[in-house]
Design a protein around this motif. Structure first.
Motif, PDB file in Angstrom:
ATOM      1  N   GLU A  17       0.837  -1.205   0.000  1.00 17.93           N
ATOM      2  CA  GLU A  17       0.000   0.000   0.000  1.00 17.93           C
ATOM      3  C   GLU A  17       0.871   1.255   0.000  1.00 17.93           C
ATOM      4  OE1 GLU A  17      -3.503   2.151   2.689  1.00 17.93           O
ATOM      5  OE2 GLU A  17      -2.589   0.273   3.345  1.00 17.93           O
ATOM      6  N   CYS A  18       1.950   1.240   0.771  1.00 16.22           N
ATOM      7  CA  CYS A  18       2.864   2.378   0.812  1.00 16.22           C
ATOM      8  C   CYS A  18       3.503   2.621  -0.561  1.00 16.22           C
ATOM      9  CB  CYS A  18       3.944   2.136   1.865  1.00 16.22           C
ATOM     10  SG  CYS A  18       5.148   3.468   2.002  1.00 16.22           S
ATOM     11  N   LEU A  19       3.915   1.526  -1.216  1.00 16.09           N
ATOM     12  CA  LEU A  19       4.497   1.650  -2.551  1.00 16.09           C
ATOM     13  C   LEU A  19       3.485   2.209  -3.537  1.00 16.09           C
ATOM     14  CD1 LEU A  19       6.516  -1.695  -2.774  1.00 16.09           C
ATOM     15  CD2 LEU A  19       7.466   0.618  -2.665  1.00 16.09           C
ATOM     16  N   ASN A  20       2.252   1.734  -3.470  1.00 17.62           N
ATOM     17  CA  ASN A  20       1.212   2.234  -4.384  1.00 17.62           C
ATOM     18  C   ASN A  20       0.967   3.729  -4.184  1.00 17.62           C
ATOM     19  OD1 ASN A  20       0.699  -0.160  -5.754  1.00 17.62           O
ATOM     20  ND2 ASN A  20      -0.748  -0.884  -4.219  1.00 17.62           N
ATOM     21  N   ASN A  21       1.013   4.180  -2.927  1.00 21.00           N
ATOM     22  CA  ASN A  21       0.813   5.608  -2.659  1.00 21.00           C
ATOM     23  C   ASN A  21       1.941   6.441  -3.256  1.00 21.00           C
ATOM     24  OD1 ASN A  21      -1.562   5.139  -1.252  1.00 21.00           O
ATOM     25  ND2 ASN A  21      -0.536   5.011   0.734  1.00 21.00           N
ATOM     26  N   GLU A  22       3.171   5.942  -3.129  1.00 21.22           N
ATOM     27  CA  GLU A  22       4.300   6.709  -3.639  1.00 21.22           C
ATOM     28  C   GLU A  22       4.417   6.611  -5.151  1.00 21.22           C
ATOM     29  OE1 GLU A  22       7.954   6.473  -1.517  1.00 21.22           O
ATOM     30  OE2 GLU A  22       6.994   5.860   0.352  1.00 21.22           O
ATOM     31  N   LEU A  23       3.813   5.575  -5.741  1.00 17.41           N
ATOM     32  CA  LEU A  23       3.829   5.430  -7.201  1.00 17.41           C
ATOM     33  C   LEU A  23       2.666   6.152  -7.861  1.00 17.41           C
ATOM     34  CD1 LEU A  23       4.781   1.655  -7.440  1.00 17.41           C
ATOM     35  CD2 LEU A  23       6.168   3.563  -8.235  1.00 17.41           C
ATOM     36  N   ALA A  24       1.766   6.708  -7.058  1.00 16.98           N
ATOM     37  CA  ALA A  24       0.566   7.345  -7.608  1.00 16.98           C
ATOM     38  C   ALA A  24       0.880   8.412  -8.657  1.00 16.98           C
ATOM     39  CB  ALA A  24      -0.283   7.919  -6.482  1.00 16.98           C
ATOM     40  N   PRO A  25       1.915   9.281  -8.448  1.00 16.51           N
ATOM     41  CA  PRO A  25       2.193  10.295  -9.473  1.00 16.51           C
ATOM     42  C   PRO A  25       2.606   9.722 -10.818  1.00 16.51           C
ATOM     43  CG  PRO A  25       3.249  10.866  -7.387  1.00 16.51           C
ATOM     44  CD  PRO A  25       2.746   9.463  -7.247  1.00 16.51           C
ATOM     45  N   PHE A  26       3.037   8.429 -10.845  1.00 20.04           N
ATOM     46  CA  PHE A  26       3.495   7.817 -12.084  1.00 20.04           C
ATOM     47  C   PHE A  26       2.383   7.017 -12.778  1.00 20.04           C
ATOM     48  CE2 PHE A  26       7.059   8.479  -9.319  1.00 20.04           C
ATOM     49  CZ  PHE A  26       8.075   8.924 -10.147  1.00 20.04           C
ATOM     50  N   ALA A  27       1.211   6.927 -12.124  1.00 18.37           N
ATOM     51  CA  ALA A  27       0.133   6.075 -12.639  1.00 18.37           C
ATOM     52  C   ALA A  27      -0.461   6.596 -13.933  1.00 18.37           C
ATOM     53  CB  ALA A  27      -0.966   5.939 -11.573  1.00 18.37           C
ATOM     54  N   GLU A  28      -0.244   7.871 -14.242  1.00 17.24           N
ATOM     55  CA  GLU A  28      -0.804   8.433 -15.471  1.00 17.24           C
ATOM     56  C   GLU A  28      -0.125   7.844 -16.704  1.00 17.24           C
ATOM     57  OE1 GLU A  28      -1.330  12.792 -17.640  1.00 17.24           O
ATOM     58  OE2 GLU A  28      -0.763  12.670 -15.526  1.00 17.24           O
ATOM     59  N   LEU A  29       1.152   7.472 -16.567  1.00 16.29           N
ATOM     60  CA  LEU A  29       1.905   6.963 -17.725  1.00 16.29           C
ATOM     61  C   LEU A  29       2.314   5.498 -17.564  1.00 16.29           C
ATOM     62  CD1 LEU A  29       4.216  10.048 -18.312  1.00 16.29           C
ATOM     63  CD2 LEU A  29       2.203   9.399 -19.608  1.00 16.29           C
ATOM     64  N   PHE A  30       2.189   4.944 -16.358  1.00 14.16           N
ATOM     65  CA  PHE A  30       2.557   3.554 -16.113  1.00 14.16           C
ATOM     66  C   PHE A  30       1.439   2.884 -15.314  1.00 14.16           C
ATOM     67  CE2 PHE A  30       6.467   5.969 -16.461  1.00 14.16           C
ATOM     68  CZ  PHE A  30       7.262   5.193 -17.298  1.00 14.16           C
ATOM     69  N   ASP A  31       0.980   1.731 -15.762  1.00 19.57           N
ATOM     70  CA  ASP A  31      -0.016   0.981 -14.996  1.00 19.57           C
ATOM     71  C   ASP A  31       0.675   0.306 -13.806  1.00 19.57           C
ATOM     72  OD1 ASP A  31      -1.943   1.758 -16.732  1.00 19.57           O
ATOM     73  OD2 ASP A  31      -2.006  -0.108 -17.875  1.00 19.57           O
ATOM     74  N   ILE A  32       0.069   0.394 -12.640  1.00 16.51           N
ATOM     75  CA  ILE A  32       0.656  -0.128 -11.403  1.00 16.51           C
ATOM     76  C   ILE A  32      -0.024  -1.458 -11.052  1.00 16.51           C
ATOM     77  CG2 ILE A  32       1.309   0.398  -9.040  1.00 16.51           C
ATOM     78  CD1 ILE A  32       2.351   2.395 -11.094  1.00 16.51           C
ATOM     79  N   TYR A  33       0.776  -2.504 -10.882  1.00 19.87           N
ATOM     80  CA  TYR A  33       0.260  -3.821 -10.495  1.00 19.87           C
ATOM     81  C   TYR A  33       0.895  -4.224  -9.165  1.00 19.87           C
ATOM     82  CZ  TYR A  33      -1.402  -4.317 -15.332  1.00 19.87           C
ATOM     83  OH  TYR A  33      -2.039  -4.140 -16.532  1.00 19.87           O
ATOM     84  N   SER A  34       0.100  -4.906  -8.331  1.00 21.62           N
ATOM     85  CA  SER A  34       0.583  -5.360  -7.029  1.00 21.62           C
ATOM     86  C   SER A  34       0.497  -6.881  -6.945  1.00 21.62           C
ATOM     87  CB  SER A  34      -0.235  -4.730  -5.890  1.00 21.62           C
ATOM     88  OG  SER A  34      -0.146  -3.325  -5.932  1.00 21.62           O
ATOM     89  N   ALA A  35       1.485  -7.485  -6.266  1.00 20.83           N
ATOM     90  CA  ALA A  35       1.497  -8.928  -6.052  1.00 20.83           C
ATOM     91  C   ALA A  35       2.024  -9.205  -4.654  1.00 20.83           C
ATOM     92  CB  ALA A  35       2.363  -9.619  -7.104  1.00 20.83           C
ATOM     93  N   PHE A  36       1.498 -10.318  -4.042  1.00 20.53           N
ATOM     94  CA  PHE A  36       1.862 -10.624  -2.660  1.00 20.53           C
ATOM     95  C   PHE A  36       2.673 -11.910  -2.534  1.00 20.53           C
ATOM     96  CE2 PHE A  36      -2.022  -8.130  -2.679  1.00 20.53           C
ATOM     97  CZ  PHE A  36      -1.684  -7.092  -1.834  1.00 20.53           C
ATOM     98  N   SER A  37       2.938 -12.587  -3.673  1.00 24.35           N
ATOM     99  CA  SER A  37       3.757 -13.792  -3.688  1.00 24.35           C
ATOM    100  C   SER A  37       4.328 -13.952  -5.089  1.00 24.35           C
ATOM    101  CB  SER A  37       2.926 -15.029  -3.303  1.00 24.35           C
ATOM    102  OG  SER A  37       1.935 -15.273  -4.294  1.00 24.35           O
TER     103      SER A  37
END
Length: 646
Positions: A17-37
């Motif tokens: 969640e912390c990474l997603n918050n800090e990556l938010a400014p880049f979401a306009e040009l890069f799609d953000i994906y999360s994985a837990f394993s």
């Protein structure tokens, strides 16, 4: 959906969640994906491949349950969508063997240790994503220039365009100098419009004609053939400043014309100026009709972009040099003010040191004589022990006031029958009932010689106490002066602000003893600050208060209190008030200006003290204000917030 994606892999949902918050400014040009394993991550990579995306960056934790983040990063080469991806490994603590393994395999570009600084992660993202994007020359790099490293991207874009155009050109224009290239373009354009200028592309403008307007859309490209144009830029206060002047052979509006963005600057003719004005339709028609003009014009356009970029870099370098020079000048100004004030203080401190030094010298001479008397004393062992008690008591006691000593001596005179002996007994502090009963009355017949011997013990104790007090006085003066004179410490310290105030008052004690000093201190928490810098503030305020008092004795009041600012932030307030001549209302607005002083001719004043004080206080995110009524008082009030780090 974007062309590229960023994958975050961590088995801790809070970290993801912390990474997603800090990556938010880049979401306009890069799609953000999360994985837990790692299994989850492999499914994400499969989905990315299905959607014909590519992975720009993988951020992976070192420990993923039973799996290893390093092994996952090494395995990325087997996935086509991650072969060019940049990688960041997150560790709870640096693990050199894991880092070396990943580096040797060529799959680690940066290592991040928890907890990381958000600013550090932002820098890593900008750098590594820029490295990734520049590996795809077919991508629209300018689209990423505002988010990533715009200088590298712009330089790469220009170089890429230069290479692309050159590779397709029959003629190579790189050997032409700027003047020759501009003349060839001008001649070719005039030749084209000589017989076909229904659009009136060739125009002449009078002085002060506006070509481009900063912040507004621009649909034209101006090629200057005669005259001169100045480009202006507004600052944050909307004040217009000239950026550059351009003449024949230069282009105006080139960047906004090519990119479609709003004009970066305002272009205004400085004199009668001839131009060739092209919109997109006319530009395409000219280039399609004269194929030999395309390489010339393109090269000229790119050279203009390159000159502007170089000019911007040079301007920024000069600005950095100017800021460095100003910073050095500011520190020199503060040091000059401090040394000037120090010169004043040294004279007062030297005078103040004279008294305790003289007292120590007198006391040491007397001790030489008294010691020989004690070593040769005719007293009995018991009376010697009593003498030692008198000595120790004299070292710790404070002298009685004259009136109290006289009153107690009169009461004792009726018991001892001798006024002189009564005075000595009171002076030595052995006039209580216990001393009378056990020491004095049993030896009343030989009390005169006995008191004379005990007086030697008393005098030694008294002189030792005096020497100790004077030595402490000297130490306090030296400490305060040394604290003020030392080089500024730019690191933060949490201190009791009263200590700095007390050190300052010690320095001025020679002058303050001629006035009434009132200290009204409130209990305060410690303040994180630069204490040496703040002591310079207190020194200037106390010095100004002393100078403002015309008649002695005056009154100076130093008050501290805990307050709340307008935004409910807790703060410390320090107020220095004098009952001097005050400051006229028209001067109160000027006292913080550089080189302004209210001190009369003949009194020392550089006119930089309060200006320096204000800058130091602003560095602490505080403020200083004045409240004064002429011929009555002046208050200097300093407010320092408690929860603002410098």
């Amino acid at each position: 959906m974007n062309n590229f994606a960023i994958v975050c892999l961590d088995d801790d949902p809070l970290v993801v969640e912390c990474l997603n918050n800090e990556l938010a400014p880049f979401a306009e040009l890069f799609d953000i994906y999360s994985a837990f394993s790692t299994d989850d991550a492999q499914r994400v990579l499969a989905d990315i491949s299905t959607q014909h995306q590519r992975v720009a960056m993988v951020i992976c934790d070192h420990e993923l349950g039973t799996d290893s983040g390093v092994e996952f990063l090494i395995s990325l080469d087997q996935y086509p969508v991650t072969q060019q991806a940049r990688t960041v490994l997150i560790n709870d603590k640096p693990q050199l063997d894991n880092i070396v393994q990943a580096v040797n395999e060529g799959r680690l570009h940066y290592c991040l240790t928890k907890p990381w600084n958000p600013h550090e992660l932002q820098q890593v993202l900008i750098k590594e994503l820029t490295n990734f994007i520049l590996k795809y020359p077919d991508e629209d790099w300018l689209r990423y220039s505002q988010l990533l490293d715009h200088r590298r991207i712009l330089n790469a874009h220009i170089e890429n365009q230069m290479s692309r155009f050159r590779s397709g050109f029959i003629r190579d224009t790189s050997t032409l100098d700027d003047a020759t290239l501009a003349k060839q373009v001008s001649d070719a354009l005039h030749e084209f419009f000589a017989l076909n200028d229904e659009s009136q592309a060739c125009r002449t403008y009078s002085k002060q004609h506006v070509l481009t307007q900063e912040g507004e859309a621009n649909h034209f490209l101006w090629f200057i053939t005669e005259g001169e144009v100045a480009l202006y830029k507004n600052d944050e206060h909307q004040c217009q400043h000239e950026v550059v002047k351009v003449g024949p052979g230069h282009l105006v509006g080139g960047m906004s014309f090519v990119t479609g963005e709003r004009s970066f600057s305002t272009g205004i003719t400085l004199c009668k100026t001839s131009v060739i004005k092209l919109d997109r339709t006319l530009f395409n028609r000219v280039m399609n009709s004269k194929t030999d003009l395309l390489p010339l014009f393109t090269n000229l356009l790119l050279r203009n972009f390159n000159r502007r970029l170089q000019g911007s870099i040079q301007t920024e370098l000069r600005l950095q040099q100017t800021l460095t020079s100003l910073d050095n000048a500011y520190h020199q100004l503060i040091e000059k003010e401090k040394m000037a004030m120090l010169g004043q203080l040294v004279a007062g401190v030297a005078h103040e040191l004279n008294n305790p030094v003289s007292a120590i010298l007198r006391g040491s001479d007397t001790l030489k004589q008294t010691i020989s008397k004690l070593t040769n004393t005719p007293l009995s062992h018991e009376n010697q022990i009593r003498g030692n008690h008198i000595l120790e008591q004299a070292m710790e006691s404070r002298p009685l006031s004259t009136s109290e000593a006289r009153q107690r001596a009169r009461q004792l005179e009726s018991i001892l029958g001798d006024r002189q002996q009564a005075r000595k007994v009171v002076q030595m502090g052995i006039d209580s009932a216990d001393y009378l009963e056990n020491w004095l009355l049993p030896q009343k017949k030989q009390l005169g010689p006995l008191l004379n011997e005990w007086d030697n013990y008393y005098q030694m104790g008294n002189f030792l106490r005096s020497i100790n007090v004077c030595a402490q006085r000297i130490a306090d003066l030296v400490k305060s002066l040394k604290s003020y004179a030392r080089q500024d410490d730019e690191t933060l310290h949490c201190v009791d602000i009263h200590e700095g105030l007390e050190d300052t008052l010690v320095i001025f004690e020679n002058k303050l003893k001629r006035h009434r000093l009132i200290k009204d201190y409130a209990p305060l928490p410690e303040l994180c600050c630069q204490p040496i810098a703040l002591q310079q503030v207190w020194t200037n305020l106390i010095s100004n208060a002393l100078d403002a008092i015309d008649q002695e004795p005056g009154e100076i009041r130093v008050t501290t209190r805990l307050v709340s600012t307008s935004n409910n932030t807790p703060a410390i307030e320090v107020e220095v008030k004098d009952n001097g001549k005050g400051i006229q209302p028209d001067q109160q607005k000027k006292i913080f200006e550089l080189n302004f002083t209210t001190k009369r001719e003949g009194n020392f004043g550089l006119g930089i003290g309060l200006s320096v004080c204000q800058q130091i206080i602003h560095q602490h995110h505080g403020n200083i204000r004045v409240d004064s009524e002429p011929n009555r008082y002046t208050k200097m009030i300093v407010t320092l917030p408690l929860d603002n780090a410098i």
